[in-house]
Design a protein around this motif. Structure first.
Motif, PDB file in Angstrom:
ATOM      1  N   SER A   5       0.840  -1.197   0.000  1.00 26.44           N
ATOM      2  CA  SER A   5       0.000   0.000   0.000  1.00 26.44           C
ATOM      3  C   SER A   5       0.876   1.249   0.000  1.00 26.44           C
ATOM      4  CB  SER A   5      -0.928   0.004   1.217  1.00 26.44           C
ATOM      5  OG  SER A   5      -0.177   0.101   2.401  1.00 26.44           O
ATOM      6  N   LEU A   6       0.436   2.241  -0.761  1.00 29.05           N
ATOM      7  CA  LEU A   6       1.099   3.536  -0.831  1.00 29.05           C
ATOM      8  C   LEU A   6       0.049   4.593  -0.551  1.00 29.05           C
ATOM      9  CD1 LEU A   6       3.180   2.986  -4.093  1.00 29.05           C
ATOM     10  CD2 LEU A   6       4.030   2.943  -1.746  1.00 29.05           C
ATOM     11  N   ASN A   7       0.328   5.475   0.387  1.00 29.75           N
ATOM     12  CA  ASN A   7      -0.633   6.496   0.786  1.00 29.75           C
ATOM     13  C   ASN A   7      -0.437   7.773  -0.019  1.00 29.75           C
ATOM     14  OD1 ASN A   7      -1.630   4.773   2.752  1.00 29.75           O
ATOM     15  ND2 ASN A   7      -0.141   5.465   4.243  1.00 29.75           N
ATOM     16  N   SER A   8      -1.552   8.340  -0.447  1.00 27.45           N
ATOM     17  CA  SER A   8      -1.557   9.565  -1.225  1.00 27.45           C
ATOM     18  C   SER A   8      -2.476  10.567  -0.548  1.00 27.45           C
ATOM     19  CB  SER A   8      -2.056   9.255  -2.638  1.00 27.45           C
ATOM     20  OG  SER A   8      -2.296  10.437  -3.344  1.00 27.45           O
ATOM     21  N   ARG A   9      -2.303  11.812  -0.875  1.00 30.99           N
ATOM     22  CA  ARG A   9      -3.193  12.842  -0.312  1.00 30.99           C
ATOM     23  C   ARG A   9      -4.578  12.773  -0.926  1.00 30.99           C
ATOM     24  NH1 ARG A   9       1.233  17.715  -0.155  1.00 30.99           N
ATOM     25  NH2 ARG A   9       2.454  16.802   1.536  1.00 30.99           N
ATOM     26  N   GLY A  10      -4.684  12.193  -2.121  1.00 28.33           N
ATOM     27  CA  GLY A  10      -5.974  12.105  -2.792  1.00 28.33           C
ATOM     28  C   GLY A  10      -6.637  10.749  -2.669  1.00 28.33           C
ATOM     29  N   GLY A  11      -5.970   9.804  -2.034  1.00 32.03           N
ATOM     30  CA  GLY A  11      -6.477   8.442  -1.911  1.00 32.03           C
ATOM     31  C   GLY A  11      -5.306   7.492  -1.809  1.00 32.03           C
ATOM     32  N   ASN A  12      -5.559   6.269  -1.472  1.00 35.82           N
ATOM     33  CA  ASN A  12      -4.482   5.308  -1.285  1.00 35.82           C
ATOM     34  C   ASN A  12      -4.413   4.338  -2.455  1.00 35.82           C
ATOM     35  OD1 ASN A  12      -3.946   6.500   1.182  1.00 35.82           O
ATOM     36  ND2 ASN A  12      -5.352   5.173   2.241  1.00 35.82           N
ATOM     37  N   TYR A  13      -3.214   3.818  -2.702  1.00 39.68           N
ATOM     38  CA  TYR A  13      -2.980   2.879  -3.787  1.00 39.68           C
ATOM     39  C   TYR A  13      -2.599   1.520  -3.216  1.00 39.68           C
ATOM     40  CZ  TYR A  13      -2.444   7.075  -6.689  1.00 39.68           C
ATOM     41  OH  TYR A  13      -2.640   8.270  -7.335  1.00 39.68           O
ATOM     42  N   LEU A  14      -2.944   0.481  -3.930  1.00 38.55           N
ATOM     43  CA  LEU A  14      -2.501  -0.873  -3.651  1.00 38.55           C
ATOM     44  C   LEU A  14      -1.853  -1.350  -4.941  1.00 38.55           C
ATOM     45  CD1 LEU A  14      -2.590  -2.969  -1.378  1.00 38.55           C
ATOM     46  CD2 LEU A  14      -4.675  -3.852  -2.396  1.00 38.55           C
ATOM     47  N   VAL A  15      -0.520  -1.543  -4.918  1.00 34.52           N
ATOM     48  CA  VAL A  15       0.217  -1.865  -6.141  1.00 34.52           C
ATOM     49  C   VAL A  15       1.031  -3.141  -5.948  1.00 34.52           C
ATOM     50  CG1 VAL A  15       0.385   0.564  -6.804  1.00 34.52           C
ATOM     51  CG2 VAL A  15       2.233  -0.470  -5.532  1.00 34.52           C
ATOM     52  N   VAL A  43       2.624  10.083  -4.329  1.00 35.90           N
ATOM     53  CA  VAL A  43       2.297   9.629  -2.985  1.00 35.90           C
ATOM     54  C   VAL A  43       2.860  10.597  -1.954  1.00 35.90           C
ATOM     55  CG1 VAL A  43       2.182   7.212  -3.677  1.00 35.90           C
ATOM     56  CG2 VAL A  43       4.320   8.113  -2.812  1.00 35.90           C
ATOM     57  N   ALA A  44       2.291  10.575  -0.760  1.00 37.45           N
ATOM     58  CA  ALA A  44       2.701  11.466   0.322  1.00 37.45           C
ATOM     59  C   ALA A  44       3.915  10.894   1.031  1.00 37.45           C
ATOM     60  CB  ALA A  44       1.553  11.653   1.305  1.00 37.45           C
ATOM     61  N   GLY A  45       4.929  11.731   1.258  1.00 38.54           N
ATOM     62  CA  GLY A  45       6.107  11.320   2.010  1.00 38.54           C
ATOM     63  C   GLY A  45       7.387  11.540   1.224  1.00 38.54           C
ATOM     64  N   LYS A  46       8.482  11.578   1.953  1.00 29.16           N
ATOM     65  CA  LYS A  46       9.806  11.759   1.365  1.00 29.16           C
ATOM     66  C   LYS A  46      10.269  10.464   0.709  1.00 29.16           C
ATOM     67  CE  LYS A  46      11.031  15.819   3.362  1.00 29.16           C
ATOM     68  NZ  LYS A  46      11.321  16.969   2.590  1.00 29.16           N
ATOM     69  N   VAL A  47      11.153  10.597  -0.268  1.00 30.79           N
ATOM     70  CA  VAL A  47      11.662   9.447  -1.015  1.00 30.79           C
ATOM     71  C   VAL A  47      12.227   8.370  -0.089  1.00 30.79           C
ATOM     72  CG1 VAL A  47      13.971   9.142  -2.056  1.00 30.79           C
ATOM     73  CG2 VAL A  47      12.151   9.957  -3.412  1.00 30.79           C
ATOM     74  N   GLU A  48      12.984   8.766   0.910  1.00 33.85           N
ATOM     75  CA  GLU A  48      13.597   7.793   1.821  1.00 33.85           C
ATOM     76  C   GLU A  48      12.535   7.010   2.594  1.00 33.85           C
ATOM     77  OE1 GLU A  48      14.370  11.078   1.782  1.00 33.85           O
ATOM     78  OE2 GLU A  48      16.383  11.055   0.906  1.00 33.85           O
ATOM     79  N   ASP A  49      11.493   7.715   3.042  1.00 37.05           N
ATOM     80  CA  ASP A  49      10.418   7.068   3.795  1.00 37.05           C
ATOM     81  C   ASP A  49       9.610   6.114   2.915  1.00 37.05           C
ATOM     82  OD1 ASP A  49      11.202   8.572   6.004  1.00 37.05           O
ATOM     83  OD2 ASP A  49       9.791  10.180   5.544  1.00 37.05           O
ATOM     84  N   ILE A  50       9.353   6.525   1.678  1.00 40.75           N
ATOM     85  CA  ILE A  50       8.608   5.673   0.748  1.00 40.75           C
ATOM     86  C   ILE A  50       9.425   4.433   0.415  1.00 40.75           C
ATOM     87  CG2 ILE A  50       7.532   5.543  -1.535  1.00 40.75           C
ATOM     88  CD1 ILE A  50       6.110   7.392   0.554  1.00 40.75           C
TER      89      ILE A  50
END
Length: 62
Positions: A5-15, A43-50
């Motif tokens: 799962s990847l969290n976004s400000r507009g909704g979440n993704y499942l990839v 997606v929301a967050g810094k590259v390192e965190d993602i």
């Protein structure tokens, strides 16, 4: 095939983890996630965190 799962400000993704091709810093503390065969996801967050989140989810036991 492992979904993450990847969290976004507009909704979440499942990839599919294996479809993540690259990560790029974007504006306002967001990251672009390049997908094989598709458009990048924002997606929301810094590259390192993602990156850490993707690796943790991909390597987690099922």
């Amino acid at each position: 095939m492992k979904f993450i799962s990847l969290n976004s400000r507009g909704g979440n993704y499942l990839v599919v983890a294996e479809n993540v091709a690259w990560l790029r810093d974007y504006e306002n503390g967001q990251t672009q996630v390049g997908m094989i065969g598709g458009a990048p996801l924002l997606v929301a967050g810094k590259v390192e965190d993602i990156a850490a989140s993707i690796l943790a989810q991909a390597n987690a036991p099922t």
